[in-house]
Design an enzyme around this catalytic site. Structure first.
Site, mmCIF file in Angstrom:
data_model
loop_
_atom_site.group_PDB
_atom_site.id
_atom_site.type_symbol
_atom_site.label_atom_id
_atom_site.label_comp_id
_atom_site.label_asym_id
_atom_site.label_seq_id
_atom_site.Cartn_x
_atom_site.Cartn_y
_atom_site.Cartn_z
ATOM 1 N N ALA A 169 -10.904 -31.609 -5.832
ATOM 2 C CA ALA A 169 -10.971 -33.055 -6.058
ATOM 3 C C ALA A 169 -9.816 -33.825 -5.410
ATOM 4 O O ALA A 169 -9.965 -34.995 -5.068
ATOM 5 C CB ALA A 169 -10.998 -33.323 -7.561
ATOM 6 N N THR A 216 -9.167 -37.987 -3.612
ATOM 7 C CA THR A 216 -8.517 -39.085 -4.358
ATOM 8 C C THR A 216 -8.158 -40.240 -3.423
ATOM 9 O O THR A 216 -8.202 -41.405 -3.819
ATOM 10 C CB THR A 216 -7.250 -38.616 -5.104
ATOM 11 O OG1 THR A 216 -6.381 -37.976 -4.180
ATOM 12 C CG2 THR A 216 -7.561 -37.680 -6.246
ATOM 13 N N GLN A 258 -15.324 -27.383 -4.075
ATOM 14 C CA GLN A 258 -15.721 -27.533 -5.478
ATOM 15 C C GLN A 258 -16.247 -28.946 -5.705
ATOM 16 O O GLN A 258 -16.676 -29.281 -6.794
ATOM 17 C CB GLN A 258 -14.513 -27.297 -6.394
ATOM 18 C CG GLN A 258 -13.890 -25.932 -6.220
ATOM 19 C CD GLN A 258 -12.482 -25.880 -6.810
ATOM 20 O OE1 GLN A 258 -12.305 -25.557 -7.977
ATOM 21 N NE2 GLN A 258 -11.480 -26.197 -6.023
ATOM 22 N N ASP A 302 -19.163 -34.605 -4.031
ATOM 23 C CA ASP A 302 -19.269 -35.980 -3.516
ATOM 24 C C ASP A 302 -19.883 -36.095 -2.129
ATOM 25 O O ASP A 302 -20.145 -37.211 -1.651
ATOM 26 C CB ASP A 302 -17.876 -36.657 -3.543
ATOM 27 C CG ASP A 302 -16.798 -35.863 -2.787
ATOM 28 O OD1 ASP A 302 -17.134 -35.165 -1.816
ATOM 29 O OD2 ASP A 302 -15.614 -35.963 -3.171
ATOM 30 N N HIS A 327 -20.035 -26.153 -6.616
ATOM 31 C CA HIS A 327 -20.364 -26.862 -7.856
ATOM 32 C C HIS A 327 -21.541 -27.827 -7.693
ATOM 33 O O HIS A 327 -21.723 -28.730 -8.500
ATOM 34 C CB HIS A 327 -19.114 -27.583 -8.403
ATOM 35 C CG HIS A 327 -18.051 -26.618 -8.866
ATOM 36 N ND1 HIS A 327 -16.762 -26.986 -9.182
ATOM 37 C CD2 HIS A 327 -18.105 -25.276 -9.068
ATOM 38 C CE1 HIS A 327 -16.068 -25.906 -9.552
ATOM 39 N NE2 HIS A 327 -16.857 -24.865 -9.476
ATOM 40 N N SER A 359 -6.566 -28.779 -4.753
ATOM 41 C CA SER A 359 -7.161 -28.137 -5.938
ATOM 42 C C SER A 359 -6.050 -27.579 -6.815
ATOM 43 O O SER A 359 -5.093 -26.980 -6.308
ATOM 44 C CB SER A 359 -8.106 -26.997 -5.543
ATOM 45 O OG SER A 359 -8.580 -26.356 -6.711
ATOM 46 N N SER A 360 -6.198 -27.755 -8.127
ATOM 47 C CA SER A 360 -5.223 -27.166 -9.056
ATOM 48 C C SER A 360 -5.410 -25.658 -9.141
ATOM 49 O O SER A 360 -4.601 -24.960 -9.742
ATOM 50 C CB SER A 360 -5.380 -27.798 -10.441
ATOM 51 O OG SER A 360 -6.696 -27.554 -10.927
ATOM 52 N N ASN A 379 -1.031 -29.553 -1.593
ATOM 53 C CA ASN A 379 -1.278 -30.156 -2.918
ATOM 54 C C ASN A 379 -0.065 -30.958 -3.365
ATOM 55 O O ASN A 379 1.067 -30.548 -3.135
ATOM 56 C CB ASN A 379 -1.570 -29.047 -3.946
ATOM 57 C CG ASN A 379 -2.481 -29.534 -5.049
ATOM 58 O OD1 ASN A 379 -3.655 -29.776 -4.824
ATOM 59 N ND2 ASN A 379 -1.943 -29.704 -6.248
HETATM 60 N N1 APR Z 1 -3.168 -34.980 -1.847
HETATM 61 C C1 APR Z 1 -2.891 -33.717 -2.256
HETATM 62 N N2 APR Z 1 -3.143 -33.287 -3.499
HETATM 63 C C2 APR Z 1 -3.693 -34.141 -4.365
HETATM 64 C C3 APR Z 1 -4.006 -35.480 -4.006
HETATM 65 C C4 APR Z 1 -3.709 -35.897 -2.676
HETATM 66 N N3 APR Z 1 -3.961 -37.133 -2.252
HETATM 67 N N4 APR Z 1 -4.545 -36.093 -5.086
HETATM 68 C C5 APR Z 1 -4.571 -35.188 -6.074
HETATM 69 N N5 APR Z 1 -4.047 -34.010 -5.654
HETATM 70 C C6 APR Z 1 -3.935 -32.745 -6.396
HETATM 71 C C7 APR Z 1 -3.583 -32.916 -7.854
HETATM 72 O O1 APR Z 1 -2.183 -32.919 -8.016
HETATM 73 C C8 APR Z 1 -4.240 -31.683 -8.484
HETATM 74 O O2 APR Z 1 -3.337 -30.606 -8.569
HETATM 75 O O3 APR Z 1 -5.205 -32.148 -6.367
HETATM 76 C C9 APR Z 1 -5.354 -31.326 -7.520
HETATM 77 C C10 APR Z 1 -6.748 -31.559 -8.095
HETATM 78 O O4 APR Z 1 -6.966 -30.624 -9.111
HETATM 79 P P1 APR Z 1 -8.174 -30.798 -10.167
HETATM 80 O O5 APR Z 1 -8.181 -32.189 -10.651
HETATM 81 O O6 APR Z 1 -8.033 -29.721 -11.159
HETATM 82 O O7 APR Z 1 -9.459 -30.619 -9.239
HETATM 83 P P2 APR Z 1 -10.190 -29.259 -8.845
HETATM 84 O O8 APR Z 1 -9.225 -28.170 -8.579
HETATM 85 O O9 APR Z 1 -11.168 -29.612 -7.779
HETATM 86 O O10 APR Z 1 -10.987 -28.936 -10.173
HETATM 87 C C11 APR Z 1 -11.897 -27.867 -10.195
HETATM 88 O O11 APR Z 1 -12.697 -28.603 -12.311
HETATM 89 O O12 APR Z 1 -13.512 -30.063 -13.968
HETATM 90 C C12 APR Z 1 -13.753 -29.353 -12.852
HETATM 91 O O13 APR Z 1 -15.843 -29.199 -11.916
HETATM 92 C C13 APR Z 1 -14.624 -29.859 -11.754
HETATM 93 O O14 APR Z 1 -14.835 -29.002 -9.486
HETATM 94 C C14 APR Z 1 -13.913 -29.389 -10.514
HETATM 95 C C15 APR Z 1 -13.096 -28.214 -11.011
#
Ligand code: APR
Length: 260
Positions: free
Chosen positions: A31, A35, A107, A110, A125, A197-198, A222
């Site tokens: 995700a 952002t 994941q 969009d 997903h 991704s986290s 990240n």
């Molecule tokens: N640049 C770099 N990193 C970013 C940015 C950016 N502009 N914006 C956000 N992040 C980082 C955040 O700090 C976070 O660590 O991206 C990471 C997003 O992590 P999550 O919100 O956990 O998203 P994701 O890893 O895709 O989640 C996995 O969880 O709830 C579910 O199904 C949903 O597919 C999703 C899955």
């Protein structure tokens, strides 16, 4: 973490060298790559799970409260359908066009990788572009579903059998899609570029682990620490758009210097 923080150029150079030396590199996205297109992530400082309980995205919740689920989802769909690919999506698509990245495993639901021009995309997903009838399996384009919701049919129902429609996304408690294909790609890869991704949701987060276990390199872009930083060969802690633009520049200029 300050989102305006400058990317560490040494990390960008190391990542570029890994990708230039690789024979089969893939990208794994979450995700955080979207952002900068205005779509909130889940676990970042403004993440969706700070506002809602993740229970709302479970299959059990959907089955028990389809109306509440769709009311929540309709809002998210509005944000996603007006979003455009950003610099990170576009740079990644360009790396694929150049042959540096062979596939994108995402994941995200969009569709922004495809909108940016990426061709070989695995959506673990699912996708928000369709909905499926829970009873007969008929598939509906999402604009048809949106019309049903906006004219008051919540949850939207199947025209054929009256069953409840569900977006074609993987909810918590459901199996991910195309995992075998994604795993095969990861096992044959000598590098993975993880963006935004986290790395906390499984089985998706096994993808970089598979690459590492096969002796490949792991690059993580990240803003914040991830659950798998300990397996990374390079960590670039800045915005995906900045990092990907710099990475593309480095790779393009190295390729231009190559003797034909
Ligand atoms: N640049 C770099 N990193 C970013 C940015 C950016 N502009 N914006 C956000 N992040 C980082 C955040 O700090 C976070 O660590 O991206 C990471 C997003 O992590 P999550 O919100 O956990 O998203 P994701 O890893 O895709 O989640 C996995 O969880 O709830 C579910 O199904 C949903 O597919 C999703 C899955």
């Amino acid at each position: 973490m300050d989102p305006e923080v400058k990317c560490d150029i040494k990390g960008i150079e190391e990542a570029a060298n890994i990708l230039l030396r690789s024979k089969h590199a893939i990208a794994f996205t979450g995700a955080g790559i979207s952002t900068e297109s205005g779509i909130p992530d889940f676990r970042g400082p403004q993440g969706l799970w700070k506002q809602y309980s993740p229970e709302i995205a479970t299959i059990d919740y959907f089955l028990q409260h389809p109306r509440e689920f769709w009311l929540f989802y309709r809002v998210r769909m509005s944000t996603i359908f007006t979003a455009k690919p950003n610099r990170a999506h576009r740079a990644l698509a360009e790396l694929e066009r150049m042959g540096v990245i062979k596939a994108v495993i995402t994941q995200n639901v969009d569709g922004l990788h495809q909108a940016a021009g990426s061709k070989n995309v695995i959506e673990l997903h699912g996708t928000m572009k369709r909905a499926v009838c829970m009873a007969c399996g008929r598939v509906y384009p999402i604009d048809v579903v949106i019309r049903k919701i906006d004219s008051g049919q919540i949850p939207p129902l199947c025209d054929e059998c009256g069953g409840v429609l569900k977006p074609d996304v993987v909810l918590f408690g459901e199996p991910v899609k195309d995992f075998d294909r994604a795993r095969e790609l990861a096992l044959m890869s000598d590098a993975v570029l993880v963006i935004g991704s986290s790395l906390s949701v499984y089985p998706a987060a096994y993808i970089p682990i598979f690459v590492k276990e096969m002796g490949g390199k792991v690059i993580i872009i990240n803003l914040e620490p991830t659950e798998l930083d300990y397996i990374a060969d390079v960590i670039i802690r800045c915005r995906a758009g900045d990092a990907m633009e710099l990475l593309l520049e480095k790779i393009v200029s190295a390729k231009n210097r190559e003797v034909p």
